[in-house]
Design a protein around this motif. Sequence first.
Motif, PDB file in Angstrom:
ATOM      1  N   ILE B 326       0.821  -1.219   0.000  1.00 19.28           N
ATOM      2  CA  ILE B 326       0.000   0.000   0.000  1.00 19.28           C
ATOM      3  C   ILE B 326       0.852   1.265   0.000  1.00 19.28           C
ATOM      4  CG2 ILE B 326      -2.038  -1.083   1.050  1.00 19.28           C
ATOM      5  CD1 ILE B 326      -1.157   0.195   3.754  1.00 19.28           C
ATOM      6  N   LYS B 327       2.159   1.125  -0.241  1.00 21.98           N
ATOM      7  CA  LYS B 327       3.012   2.312  -0.243  1.00 21.98           C
ATOM      8  C   LYS B 327       3.717   2.481  -1.590  1.00 21.98           C
ATOM      9  CE  LYS B 327       2.370   4.166   3.851  1.00 21.98           C
ATOM     10  NZ  LYS B 327       1.800   5.524   3.974  1.00 21.98           N
ATOM     11  N   ALA B 328       4.305   3.667  -1.778  1.00 21.42           N
ATOM     12  CA  ALA B 328       4.872   4.027  -3.081  1.00 21.42           C
ATOM     13  C   ALA B 328       6.139   3.215  -3.402  1.00 21.42           C
ATOM     14  CB  ALA B 328       5.184   5.513  -3.128  1.00 21.42           C
ATOM     15  N   ASP B 366      18.385  -1.611  -9.687  1.00 22.25           N
ATOM     16  CA  ASP B 366      17.648  -2.728 -10.290  1.00 22.25           C
ATOM     17  C   ASP B 366      16.275  -2.906  -9.636  1.00 22.25           C
ATOM     18  OD1 ASP B 366      19.640  -3.366 -12.150  1.00 22.25           O
ATOM     19  OD2 ASP B 366      20.769  -4.432 -10.600  1.00 22.25           O
ATOM     20  N   TYR B 367      16.239  -2.803  -8.313  1.00 18.38           N
ATOM     21  CA  TYR B 367      14.965  -2.953  -7.609  1.00 18.38           C
ATOM     22  C   TYR B 367      13.976  -1.867  -8.047  1.00 18.38           C
ATOM     23  CZ  TYR B 367      11.490  -2.618  -3.916  1.00 18.38           C
ATOM     24  OH  TYR B 367      10.297  -2.521  -3.237  1.00 18.38           O
ATOM     25  N   LEU B 368      14.420  -0.616  -8.068  1.00 19.57           N
ATOM     26  CA  LEU B 368      13.507   0.487  -8.403  1.00 19.57           C
ATOM     27  C   LEU B 368      13.048   0.394  -9.857  1.00 19.57           C
ATOM     28  CD1 LEU B 368      15.183   3.379  -6.416  1.00 19.57           C
ATOM     29  CD2 LEU B 368      12.966   2.326  -5.955  1.00 19.57           C
ATOM     30  N   LYS B 369      13.953  -0.008 -10.732  1.00 18.04           N
ATOM     31  CA  LYS B 369      13.586  -0.188 -12.131  1.00 18.04           C
ATOM     32  C   LYS B 369      12.464  -1.221 -12.246  1.00 18.04           C
ATOM     33  CE  LYS B 369      15.779  -1.177 -16.623  1.00 18.04           C
ATOM     34  NZ  LYS B 369      15.847  -2.617 -16.919  1.00 18.04           N
ATOM     35  N   GLN B 370      12.638  -2.305 -11.530  1.00 12.65           N
ATOM     36  CA  GLN B 370      11.625  -3.371 -11.554  1.00 12.65           C
ATOM     37  C   GLN B 370      10.284  -2.871 -10.996  1.00 12.65           C
ATOM     38  OE1 GLN B 370      12.856  -6.821  -9.211  1.00 12.65           O
ATOM     39  NE2 GLN B 370      10.677  -7.253  -8.856  1.00 12.65           N
ATOM     40  N   ARG B 371      10.328  -2.111  -9.905  1.00 10.46           N
ATOM     41  CA  ARG B 371       9.102  -1.592  -9.298  1.00 10.46           C
ATOM     42  C   ARG B 371       8.377  -0.635 -10.239  1.00 10.46           C
ATOM     43  NH1 ARG B 371       7.371  -1.734  -4.052  1.00 10.46           N
ATOM     44  NH2 ARG B 371       5.561  -0.905  -5.141  1.00 10.46           N
ATOM     45  N   ILE B 372       9.159   0.203 -10.931  1.00 13.52           N
ATOM     46  CA  ILE B 372       8.565   1.154 -11.875  1.00 13.52           C
ATOM     47  C   ILE B 372       7.882   0.391 -13.004  1.00 13.52           C
ATOM     48  CG2 ILE B 372       9.173   2.881 -13.636  1.00 13.52           C
ATOM     49  CD1 ILE B 372      11.333   3.883 -11.563  1.00 13.52           C
ATOM     50  N   GLU B 373       8.533  -0.658 -13.461  1.00 14.24           N
ATOM     51  CA  GLU B 373       7.930  -1.481 -14.523  1.00 14.24           C
ATOM     52  C   GLU B 373       6.676  -2.195 -14.014  1.00 14.24           C
ATOM     53  OE1 GLU B 373      11.531  -2.612 -17.580  1.00 14.24           O
ATOM     54  OE2 GLU B 373      11.547  -3.611 -15.616  1.00 14.24           O
ATOM     55  N   GLU B 374       6.767  -2.793 -12.849  1.00 12.40           N
ATOM     56  CA  GLU B 374       5.612  -3.491 -12.261  1.00 12.40           C
ATOM     57  C   GLU B 374       4.413  -2.559 -12.073  1.00 12.40           C
ATOM     58  OE1 GLU B 374       8.129  -6.632  -9.497  1.00 12.40           O
ATOM     59  OE2 GLU B 374       6.862  -5.102  -8.540  1.00 12.40           O
ATOM     60  N   ASP B 375       4.699  -1.342 -11.634  1.00 13.19           N
ATOM     61  CA  ASP B 375       3.613  -0.385 -11.395  1.00 13.19           C
ATOM     62  C   ASP B 375       3.128   0.281 -12.685  1.00 13.19           C
ATOM     63  OD1 ASP B 375       4.078  -1.087  -8.812  1.00 13.19           O
ATOM     64  OD2 ASP B 375       4.393   0.940  -8.032  1.00 13.19           O
TER      65      ASP B 375
END
Lengths: 431, 431
Positions: B326-328, B366-375
């Motif tokens: 539930i967070k950004a 890598d983590y943030l890239k993945q999160r941006i793609e997932e979102d």
Amino acid sequence: MPTIQIKDASDYVGQRVKIGAWLRQKRGSGKMVFLQLRDGSGFFQGVVAKADVSEEVFETAKELKQETSMYVYGVIHEDARSAFGYEMKVDHIDIIGESHDYPITPKEHGTEFLFDERHLYLRHLKPYATLKIRNTLIAATYEFFNKEGFIKLDAPLLTGSAPEGTTELFETDYFGQDAYLSQTGQLYAEAGAMAFSKVFTFGPAFRAEKSKTRRHLTEFWMIEPEMAFYDQDASMALQERYVAFLIEKVLEQNDQELDMLGRDKELLRSYTQLPFPRVSYDDAITLLQDNGFDVEWGVDFGSPEETFLANHFSKPVFIVNFPKAIKAFYMKRHPEREDVVISADLLAPEGYGEIIGGSERDTDYDYLKQRIEEDGLGLEEYSWYLDLRKYGSVPHSGFGLGLERMVTFVTGEEHIREAIPFPRMTHRLRP
Amino acid sequence: MPTIQIKDASDYVGQRVKIGAWLRQKRGSGKMVFLQLRDGSGFFQGVVAKADVSEEVFETAKELKQETSMYVYGVIHEDARSAFGYEMKVDHIDIIGESHDYPITPKEHGTEFLFDERHLYLRHLKPYATLKIRNTLIAATYEFFNKEGFIKLDAPLLTGSAPEGTTELFETDYFGQDAYLSQTGQLYAEAGAMAFSKVFTFGPAFRAEKSKTRRHLTEFWMIEPEMAFYDQDASMALQERYVAFLIEKVLEQNDQELDMLGRDKELLRSYTQLPFPRVSYDDAITLLQDNGFDVEWGVDFGSPEETFLANHFSKPVFIVNFPKAIKAFYMKRHPEREDVVISADLLAPEGYGEIIGGSERDTDYDYLKQRIEEDGLGLEEYSWYLDLRKYGSVPHSGFGLGLERMVTFVTGEEHIREAIPFPRMTHRLRP
Ligand SMILES: [Mg+2]
Ligand SMILES: [Mg+2]
């Protein structure tokens, strides 16, 4: 061992400390590596001597890339040769974040490229110094107006009306209604002055202007003070005190940044000598004509005229009482002349142009109603503004200072895009 | 004879002065007229005694209408019976601006009407007191962050990307491109922190949200500090110092305004005692369940849950480490748990809800890239943000405080529309 910031290094001479920092540049020999470090609070040098550190630390230092982040450990020393006065004799390095192929290399880059990389370019000397000075101007604005008894009153950014016609406004859909991004908070500040006497707004303003000049942004910040019971003279006296205060604060707090930008500090200091000259628009036209400018009474000044006028007086100069036909509807009529209004623009020397526009405001309901109708502005949208003249109208004055214009003037920057962290221009909406 | 403001009356006891003022109310008999005056700097009473003035002045006083503006002349006296401490024995009145049928009469008016007349309603006691306190919070914010070594770094309002999806954003045409009004300056503040170490933004933010609650505006002001090398604990320590500083400044500078609003000052003072409790999200859920709330681990808190939690501790409380879901995307992963992030929301007591939301930021590219793609946020729009993790990423934290939320909390106002000069809500775009 204390963890400190570079700006506080002078308090830790002779002590071993830890600093989180980024590598700007490095140079070295087989025996020494000199690390140019920054940590956001300042800049200094870390010296790594092969003789004094482990082989691993020396190899780490030698291999550091531009903008690698790290914790450096070592003893602080005075360093008279450095611009920053102190350095660290580094004995240990812990790398935090690697950096490979950092795009803004020490070579020359084009302006467009640097602004495409603005999120990184902020780390470099010129943006750093310029935006530190911008910060001083912002803080000094609050200090000045609070001291003078003003309160900050925020004007709305989304408005249902288009104060100066809809041509240069960004538009948005507001739950089914047309809304516009505000170009000025002035009319709201006038309502505020009738309630709080002395108010200022300080927020972003928007202009959907296609003109691409070195003085225009589509999104910029404005300070708009509005004062009940102030006439034009009182307002100009306030304005020049404010401008002098801003410059004094920068001279006081940003000596190093002014040096980094190569700004002439004595010249800047000369602009704090008050009063600034007051020249009537009429006399300014004559002066321009006498100096070969092809201008007629009634025209607005362009950049060459503004540059000439302020340079002629070698300091900021007020041009007062402009032709009514080229100024906004709310400006006060001259008591003895039909053709001019009680207004004043403050022009900065060295080609920086108009930094303040202001006027006394007309107080008469019937006159303003007529002007709004003549200008085709839509009486219904202005009925709340006219209420201010219906219920206890009082003499009042106000002005607007463009923050980025002031930043360029104080820093000596040529282009206004340097004066804001993330500039917005016709062709630039990113990053 | 000096022209003064009401707030300075105490310096002129026994002297004859001139004050520009408006009439709030009057009462009187055949022999005396008591004028309730305001001049934007304060309030006090002008007493006109038939025996002491000309018949003309007494008649003028008797006929004055609500919100007529005037210069009053007379001698200042102490007046222990008045809330304001001083009064003027008026000997002369010059009317400046008439006022007829002023719409906000002393009778009760509906809220919608008062906000339709907001440009005039600002003159009345409750808006006056509330917005003076808002001003104190603004000035105190600059004072606090400057003292702590921050610089103000303005984030752009017009952005090409839609940070949290385009659903709740106002959109505009930017010379042929789609542009959005920013909901948050945080990502830009992160770029700033990598350049200046400690920065804060303070500007308007926009949310095109249809929800009509007493806590939501479509245009509101946010303070968003971002600090390089700060972990969550350092950030929370800063946050509580900041909130306590704000409350202390209001107690110090707005004693009269707090009284005008009937705010319990001792209660307010109790909120300056640090530290604020830290409660994990896990424990908060258990506490809510134990107290009859029908909540499961994983939900976000609504207003009843926030109210219960802060009231339970009788002071602002940090709820830390919320569910990741539930967070950004940018919040830092917990080092030992998959399901939560290193975040903290600060909830105010008395039902004022969340005043701060913050977190440590993840540093891994890598983590943030993945999160941006997932979102589904659009990698291209975020490439500049990802650069911050590519070139010398460092631990950092930040938070956002909603100015109007803070104003309602400090003033004790029920509805957030009171907390901003010209509120913008789904149904309100004017004046
Ligand atoms: Mg001009
Ligand atoms: Mg929440």
